[in-house]
Enzyme design. Structure first.
Site, PDB file in Angstrom:
ATOM      1  N   HIS A 171       1.083  -1.172  -0.041  1.00 23.14           N
ATOM      2  CA  HIS A 171       0.039   0.062   0.091  1.00 23.14           C
ATOM      3  C   HIS A 171       0.720   1.459   0.004  1.00 23.14           C
ATOM      4  CE1 HIS A 171      -3.698  -2.440   1.619  1.00 23.14           C
ATOM      5  NE2 HIS A 171      -3.322  -2.851   0.506  1.00 23.14           N
ATOM      6  N   CYS A 182       9.103   8.535 -14.776  1.00 22.90           N
ATOM      7  CA  CYS A 182       9.960   7.352 -14.903  1.00 22.90           C
ATOM      8  C   CYS A 182      10.039   6.708 -13.626  1.00 22.90           C
ATOM      9  CB  CYS A 182      11.289   8.000 -15.139  1.00 22.90           C
ATOM     10  SG  CYS A 182      12.182   8.859 -13.533  1.00 22.90           S
ATOM     11  N   CYS A 206       1.484  24.363  -4.917  1.00 29.06           N
ATOM     12  CA  CYS A 206       0.655  25.359  -5.187  1.00 29.06           C
ATOM     13  C   CYS A 206       0.931  25.914  -6.757  1.00 29.06           C
ATOM     14  CB  CYS A 206       0.837  26.532  -4.219  1.00 29.06           C
ATOM     15  SG  CYS A 206       0.384  26.165  -2.581  1.00 29.06           S
ATOM     16  N   GLY A 287      -0.616  -9.584  12.576  1.00 27.12           N
ATOM     17  CA  GLY A 287      -1.345  -8.133  12.990  1.00 27.12           C
ATOM     18  C   GLY A 287      -2.137  -7.669  11.714  1.00 27.12           C
ATOM     19  N   SER A 288      -2.717  -8.565  10.772  1.00 28.18           N
ATOM     20  CA  SER A 288      -3.500  -8.070   9.716  1.00 28.18           C
ATOM     21  C   SER A 288      -4.988  -8.777   9.998  1.00 28.18           C
ATOM     22  CB  SER A 288      -3.070  -8.690   8.380  1.00 28.18           C
ATOM     23  OG  SER A 288      -3.996  -8.358   7.270  1.00 28.18           O
ATOM     24  N   ASN A 319      -3.155 -12.609  15.115  1.00 25.49           N
ATOM     25  CA  ASN A 319      -4.019 -11.502  15.322  1.00 25.49           C
ATOM     26  C   ASN A 319      -4.942 -11.598  16.319  1.00 25.49           C
ATOM     27  OD1 ASN A 319      -4.481  -8.786  13.703  1.00 25.49           O
ATOM     28  ND2 ASN A 319      -6.517  -9.718  13.630  1.00 25.49           N
ATOM     29  N   LEU A 320      -5.209 -10.667  17.290  1.00 29.83           N
ATOM     30  CA  LEU A 320      -6.135 -10.523  18.228  1.00 29.83           C
ATOM     31  C   LEU A 320      -7.482 -10.834  18.143  1.00 29.83           C
ATOM     32  CD1 LEU A 320      -4.353  -7.826  20.570  1.00 29.83           C
ATOM     33  CD2 LEU A 320      -4.327 -10.316  21.024  1.00 29.83           C
ATOM     34  N   GLN A 321      -7.814 -10.366  16.731  1.00 27.83           N
ATOM     35  CA  GLN A 321      -9.194 -10.454  16.175  1.00 27.83           C
ATOM     36  C   GLN A 321      -9.209 -11.514  15.308  1.00 27.83           C
ATOM     37  OE1 GLN A 321      -9.045  -6.314  14.904  1.00 27.83           O
ATOM     38  NE2 GLN A 321     -10.933  -6.056  15.944  1.00 27.83           N
ATOM     39  N   CYS A 337       1.599  -9.526  18.442  1.00 27.40           N
ATOM     40  CA  CYS A 337       2.764  -9.981  17.530  1.00 27.40           C
ATOM     41  C   CYS A 337       4.163  -9.823  18.275  1.00 27.40           C
ATOM     42  CB  CYS A 337       2.570  -9.167  16.425  1.00 27.40           C
ATOM     43  SG  CYS A 337       1.167  -9.001  15.618  1.00 27.40           S
TER      44      CYS A 337
END
Length: 353
Positions: A171, A182, A206, A287-288, A319-321, A337
């Site tokens: 990302h 380039c 600007c 952690g995702s 992951n905690l969830q 993690c």
């Protein structure tokens, strides 16, 4: 001159104000995308798994966690090609927010709470990598981890010493801008994104700067970064230009709803991650929430049998969830993690850090 004065006035208002009115969250594009995102979350998380609770955090009890950590250690020892896939959860221990935790950015935003645009990234330039980042880097240096794919944009994997050639930043990176012509990247000490539209990526010059001879050789950074009051007149590049071809520079952040058309260089990042996941016989997800396309589908590419791994590969999720990919995991660990990676580093390298 009136235009430049407007820039300076905008800078003065920034100095006297703790928040900026211009915001990606309040852009028309964001409002439209927010509706799409809510629909996506409902479809992806609730419709596909209506009985699952993807919001609540869970923790393995100490005895079960120790058993799972030993299982993870054995999987790592048996694996020939380990790929790590990281999300925001590896940076929360140093104060950066995640996205879908109880206090996550999207959790709060979808509740109608005010959320800062910078997501703490202005601070992360001074932050040190987490325990997980350091462990990943050292395990890579010692040959245990072959490649890392990350959806994080905080630049902390690179800061930990992980070589760029062994990292796919799916990302983007908040401290990188690249030439629109380039694609040459430039690493900065500050957050480069200043555009407020989801599909704007040029980094904030600007229009008035075209009138002044210093526009290509060094606009005062404070004006370049902070003059949000003047962003309605942007042509959206900063006045920083490519040292090779002179093209305008742009950020490389993949916003919600963006494709490779909007950030062309990210196609190569995605392809690299995909190829390494195909090759991996073990993918360790750290952690995702594994809920945003198309990155969330990459770790499972390791599972199919291919040359060199006739029995296919395995995926471990830390992951905690809960995540939508949990049923595909050979091992599911509910723990921070940092705790998991500290154990792995000590067990595999034989030293306590």
């Amino acid at each position: 001159m009136d235009c430049l004065k407007s820039c300076l006035d905008g800078l003065q208002r920034y100095v006297w104000s703790s928040t900026l009115k211009d915001s990606t969250w309040t852009s028309k594009e964001y409002e439209e995308y927010e509706l799409e995102f809510k629909s996506y979350m409902q479809q992806n998380l609730q419709t596909l798994s209506p009985a699952e609770d993807f919001a609540t955090e869970h923790r393995d009890d100490p005895e079960e966690l120790q058993r799972k950590l030993q299982d993870l250690l054995e999987l790592c020892k048996e694996a020939n090609y380990i790929v790590v896939f990281t999300g925001a959860g590896i940076s929360t221990s140093i104060g950066l927010p995640d996205y879908r935790g109880p206090q996550g950015v999207w959790t709060r935003k979808l509740k109608g709470e005010l959320v800062s645009d910078d997501l703490g990234l202005e601070r992360s330039a001074q932050l040190q990598p987490s325990r997980s980042h350091w462990a990943i880097s050292r395990l890579h240096q010692n040959g245990f981890i072959k490649f890392v794919s990350s959806t994080n944009v905080d630049g902390l994997h690179l800061k930990s010493g992980l070589p760029k050639a062994c990292l796919a930043e799916l990302h983007g990176n908040s401290y990188v801008e690249e030439c629109e012509s380039c694609l040459k990247p430039f690493h900065r000490s500050f957050v480069t994104r200043t555009a407020t539209g989801l599909f704007d990526h040029r980094t904030g010059r600007c229009l008035c700067l075209d009138e002044y001879p210093f526009s290509r050789s060094g606009v005062p950074e404070a004006i370049t970064i902070f003059s949000h009051s003047h962003f309605s007149r942007l042509d959206n590049d900063t006045g920083r230009y490519c040292e090779l071809c002179g093209g305008p520079l742009r950020d490389i952040i993949v916003n919600f709803g963006n494709t490779f058309e909007h950030v062309p260089s990210m196609e190569a990042q995605h392809d690299a991650a995909w190829l390494h996941c195909l090759k991996a016989d073990l993918v360790l997800v750290l952690g995702s929430s594994l809920s945003i396309l198309t990155a969330c589908d990459l770790p499972e590419e390791c599972l199919e049998a291919r040359d060199g791994k006739p029995d296919g590969g395995k995926m471990v999720i830390v992951n905690l969830q809960r995540t939508p990919k949990d049923p595909l995991a050979s091992l599911r660990i509910f723990a921070p993690c940092d705790e998991v990676m500290a154990f792995l580093e000590e067990a595999l390298l034989g030293t306590e850090r």
